[in-house]
Design an enzyme around this catalytic site. Structure first.
Site, PDB file in Angstrom:
ATOM      1  N   GLU A 158      -5.697  -0.486 -51.015  1.00  0.00           N
ATOM      2  CA  GLU A 158      -5.580  -1.864 -51.813  1.00  0.00           C
ATOM      3  C   GLU A 158      -7.053  -2.317 -52.617  1.00  0.00           C
ATOM      4  OE1 GLU A 158      -2.504  -4.273 -48.723  1.00  0.00           O
ATOM      5  OE2 GLU A 158      -4.772  -4.198 -48.322  1.00  0.00           O
TER       6      GLU A 158
ATOM      7  N   ALA B 227      -2.709 -11.303 -48.619  1.00  0.00           N
ATOM      8  CA  ALA B 227      -4.006 -11.440 -48.109  1.00  0.00           C
ATOM      9  C   ALA B 227      -3.974 -12.027 -46.457  1.00  0.00           C
ATOM     10  CB  ALA B 227      -4.969 -12.328 -48.669  1.00  0.00           C
ATOM     11  N   ASP B 228      -4.926 -11.857 -45.735  1.00  0.00           N
ATOM     12  CA  ASP B 228      -4.794 -12.177 -44.493  1.00  0.00           C
ATOM     13  C   ASP B 228      -5.652 -13.661 -44.220  1.00  0.00           C
ATOM     14  OD1 ASP B 228      -3.487 -10.296 -43.011  1.00  0.00           O
ATOM     15  OD2 ASP B 228      -5.237  -9.075 -43.804  1.00  0.00           O
TER      16      ASP B 228
ATOM     17  N   GLY C 141      -4.803  -6.440 -42.732  1.00  0.00           N
ATOM     18  CA  GLY C 141      -3.863  -6.637 -41.505  1.00  0.00           C
ATOM     19  C   GLY C 141      -2.876  -5.466 -41.358  1.00  0.00           C
TER      20      GLY C 141
HETATM   21  C1  5RP Z   1      -2.212  -5.157 -45.719  1.00  0.00           C
HETATM   22  C2  5RP Z   1      -2.796  -6.179 -46.216  1.00  0.00           C
HETATM   23  C3  5RP Z   1      -1.774  -7.511 -46.438  1.00  0.00           C
HETATM   24  O1  5RP Z   1      -1.795  -7.615 -47.775  1.00  0.00           O
HETATM   25  C4  5RP Z   1      -2.057  -8.669 -45.432  1.00  0.00           C
HETATM   26  O2  5RP Z   1      -2.020  -7.933 -44.246  1.00  0.00           O
HETATM   27  C5  5RP Z   1      -1.080  -9.745 -45.692  1.00  0.00           C
HETATM   28  O3  5RP Z   1       0.127  -9.112 -44.895  1.00  0.00           O
HETATM   29  P1  5RP Z   1       1.510 -10.121 -44.962  1.00  0.00           P
HETATM   30  O4  5RP Z   1       1.880 -10.552 -46.106  1.00  0.00           O
HETATM   31  O5  5RP Z   1       2.598  -9.025 -44.318  1.00  0.00           O
HETATM   32  O6  5RP Z   1       1.091 -11.176 -44.195  1.00  0.00           O
HETATM   33  O7  5RP Z   1      -3.775  -6.437 -46.488  1.00  0.00           O
HETATM   34  O8  5RP Z   1      -3.209  -4.220 -45.566  1.00  0.00           O
END
Ligand code: 5RP
Length: 235
Positions: free
Chosen positions: A112, A92-93, A105
């Site tokens: 998802e 998640a972001d 992100g």
């Molecule tokens: C992709 C996402 C990812 O889960 C999110 O961006 C987190 O990525 P990371 O683990 O590389 O920080 O939602 O669409």
């Protein structure tokens, strides 16, 4: 103190070892944290300590990783899965105290969300930098839209008090085109908003396919702390 790359690997590995069992159907998330889930499942299948896992990838990135590593892939339309998954494990972001999420992100939010909302259990793995008192404080809301709706959606977001920026490609001229052939807007609001109401509000704009707000399916959380400990918080 562990570095973030080590924390991400530890999260993906622990998530599989604790929550994925023989015969389960598993949604494989996307990103630099979730990739370790795919890698750990592949490793355990090779070792023979895990069997008969059926996986669904949430992005081209994850699909390539899984195929290369030999993880058996299905789609949610396969009869064998009945349109449902036992668990999806994803990153998640931003995560708020109520367990609402911003994701996308990596631009994979639509697939998802389909996997997450079709799962009996959603497990989010994230290092503690992703915890936030208020969604939108440090991360824009990604919104996947159809090309024809670009200008109308930007206008509507402005009427809602926000602003929307078309996501541009890196090392490719022009906009990012998602795995499903659509565009992405990164949407910000100056004022605090109610995450479930905003998920509904964005979704109601014609031409919006999904937003990266995940508020309707409360996740269990496995959070990687800076001191290396993993903190499990069940919903
Ligand atoms: C992709 C996402 C990812 O889960 C999110 O961006 C987190 O990525 P990371 O683990 O590389 O920080 O939602 O669409």
């Amino acid at each position: 103190v562990s570095n973030v790359a080590d924390v991400k690997k530890a999260l993906g590995t622990a998530a599989v070892d604790r929550f994925v069992h023989d015969g389960m159907s598993v949604g494989l998330g996307t990103g630099t944290t979730a990739v370790w889930v795919t890698r750990r499942i592949a490793e355990r299948l090779r070792e023979g300590s895990l069997q008969s896992v059926r996986a669904v990838a949430t992005s081209l990135q994850t699909e390539l990783e899984a195929r290369t590593a030999g993880v058996p892939l299905f789609t949610l339309n396969d009869a064998a899965l009945g349109g449902e998954l036992d668990i999806t494990i994803d990153g998640a972001d931003e995560i708020d105290p109520a367990g609402n999420l911003i994701k996308g992100g990596g631009g994979a939010l639509l697939r998802e969300k389909v996997a997450a909302y079709a799962s009996r259990r959603l497990l989010i793995i994230a290092d503690e930098s992703k915890l936030s008192q208020r969604l939108g404080a440090s991360f824009a809301i990604p919104v996947e839209i159809v090309l024809d709706a670009l200008r109308p959606v930007v206008r509507r977001v402005q009427e809602m008090g926000g602003s929307a920026v078309l996501r541009e490609g890196a090392r490719k001229a022009g906009p990012v085109v998602t795995d499903l052939g659509n565009l992405l807007l990164d949407v910000t609001f100056k004022d605090p908003f109610d995450p479930p109401a905003m998920e509904d509000g964005l979704k109601s704009i014609p031409g919006v396919l999904e937003s990266g707000l995940f508020t309707k399916k409360k996740p269990d959380l496995l959070i990687g702390l800076r001191d290396g400990r993993l903190d499990y918080r069940e919903r």
